[in-house]
Scaffold this active site. Structure first.
Site, PDB file in Angstrom:
ATOM      1  N   ASP A  12      -6.537  39.516  21.802  1.00 35.22           N
ATOM      2  CA  ASP A  12      -6.885  39.092  23.157  1.00 35.22           C
ATOM      3  C   ASP A  12      -6.118  39.916  24.191  1.00 35.22           C
ATOM      4  OD1 ASP A  12      -8.150  37.476  25.062  1.00 35.22           O
ATOM      5  OD2 ASP A  12      -6.550  35.971  25.038  1.00 35.22           O
TER       6      ASP A  12
ATOM      7  N   HIS B  84      -7.057  32.388  34.920  1.00 39.78           N
ATOM      8  CA  HIS B  84      -6.139  32.023  33.849  1.00 39.78           C
ATOM      9  C   HIS B  84      -5.143  30.984  34.357  1.00 39.78           C
ATOM     10  CE1 HIS B  84      -7.304  36.140  32.247  1.00 39.78           C
ATOM     11  NE2 HIS B  84      -7.659  35.305  31.296  1.00 39.78           N
TER      12      HIS B  84
ATOM     13  N   ALA C  95     -11.010  29.060  30.746  1.00 34.83           N
ATOM     14  CA  ALA C  95     -11.747  27.793  30.649  1.00 34.83           C
ATOM     15  C   ALA C  95     -10.843  26.571  30.650  1.00 34.83           C
ATOM     16  CB  ALA C  95     -12.622  27.792  29.402  1.00 34.83           C
TER      17      ALA C  95
ATOM     18  N   ALA D  87      -6.509  28.457  26.399  1.00 28.52           N
ATOM     19  CA  ALA D  87      -5.109  28.748  26.069  1.00 28.52           C
ATOM     20  C   ALA D  87      -4.165  27.735  26.710  1.00 28.52           C
ATOM     21  CB  ALA D  87      -4.738  30.167  26.508  1.00 28.52           C
ATOM     22  N   THR D  88      -4.161  27.681  28.037  1.00 25.61           N
ATOM     23  CA  THR D  88      -3.151  26.899  28.756  1.00 25.61           C
ATOM     24  C   THR D  88      -3.183  25.423  28.394  1.00 25.61           C
ATOM     25  OG1 THR D  88      -3.280  28.471  30.594  1.00 25.61           O
ATOM     26  CG2 THR D  88      -2.248  26.348  31.033  1.00 25.61           C
TER      27      THR D  88
END
EC number: 4.1.2.40
Length: 286
Positions: free
Chosen positions: A82, A180, A210, A232-233
């Site tokens: 990524d 992000h 997302a 991710a977050t």
């Protein structure tokens, strides 16, 4: 079972109107938590590692873990590079077995982005490795990458068409209003722009940023052609929040087997929800 190219997963998703979730991984526990849910729900999955992840734990170790879990859970999975920015870095990791890479040249002008991506595509395709690239630029912070709002810009549909034609890229990450990290207010997603991109670009489209986007917004992007959804977050926040709460209740606690499992279980709930939003459950045989 084995580590496979994302193109096989995304082609099926594109043909059948769902999206494959791509979850960022950080250590053995996050890999295990994600795959426990994906195995239970029989969902295809992409495990995404940033350059920072591979500094924390060596690619060879992550690859071995993923290979073992693929066999244990009897399911194919994709290990994805990524937001990588170097052909040399990608080349080394592909030679180590990875079959999916994102080359991020979104910070370059169009022509330089095309040149970089094309060089990666030429190499990766010779190794049966699929390539994702980004056109337009998302703002926000992820891993070691930070893009301020002034530097972010949305994807132009006609440029996207030219970009795909010139590079031969397998999937395209588009900038349509996500970012992000987390949002201070509800993001404004440009669904019309996404529809226009879909009309002129036939490769799978990717939604970055997302995390924290309302579920109904993500579902709408999938209806309009998104076939890979990056998360991710939200995973990190769920894991960290649960571990912090455990230590608040157990200030003398010190056994990783307990607090790591609490974090994993919290992360699993996020994974479960994202699979439902993507519509990817029961897409692989038992």
């Amino acid at each position: 079972m084995s580590i496979i190219s994302t193109k096989y997963l995304l082609q099926d998703a594109q043909a059948n109107g769902y999206a494959v979730p791509a979850f960022n991984i950080h250590n053995a526990e996050t890999i295990q938590a994600i795959l426990e849910v994906c195995s239970e729900m029989r969902s295809p999955v992409i495990l995404a590692g940033t350059p920072g992840t591979f500094k924390h734990i060596a690619l060879e170790e992550i690859y071995a873990l993923c290979s073992a879990y693929s066999t244990t859970y009897n399911m194919p999975l994709a290990l994805h590079l990524d937001h990588h920015e170097s052909l040399d870095d990608i080349r080394r990791k592909v030679h180590a077995g990875v079959r999916s890479a994102m080359i991020d040249g979104s910070h370059f002008p169009f022509a330089e982005n095309v040149k970089l991506v094309k060089s990666v595509v030429d190499f990766c395709h010779s190794q049966d490795c699929s390539v994702e690239a980004e056109l337009g630029r998302l703002g926000g912070v992820e891993d070691d990458m930070s893009v301020d709002a002034e530097s972010a810009f949305l994807t132009d549909p006609q440029e996207a068409k030219r970009f795909v034609e010139l590079t031969g890229v397998d999937s395209l990450a588009v900038a349509i209003g996500t970012a992000h990290g987390l949002y201070s207010k509800t993001p404004k997603i440009d669904f019309q722009r996404l529809a226009e991109i879909r009309e002129v670009v036939d490769v799978p489209l990717v939604l970055h940023g997302a995390s924290d986007v309302p579920d109904e917004f993500v579902r709408r992007t999938i209806e309009l052609g998104v076939t890979k959804v990056n998360v991710a977050t939200e995973l990190k926040i769920a894991f960290a929040g649960a571990v912090k709460a455990w230590f608040a209740e157990n200030p003398q606690g010190n056994d990783p087997r307990y607090y790591m499992r609490v974090g994993m279980d919290a992360m699993k709930e996020v994974v479960r929800n994202k699979i439902n939003v993507c519509g990817s459950a029961n897409r692989i045989s038992a």
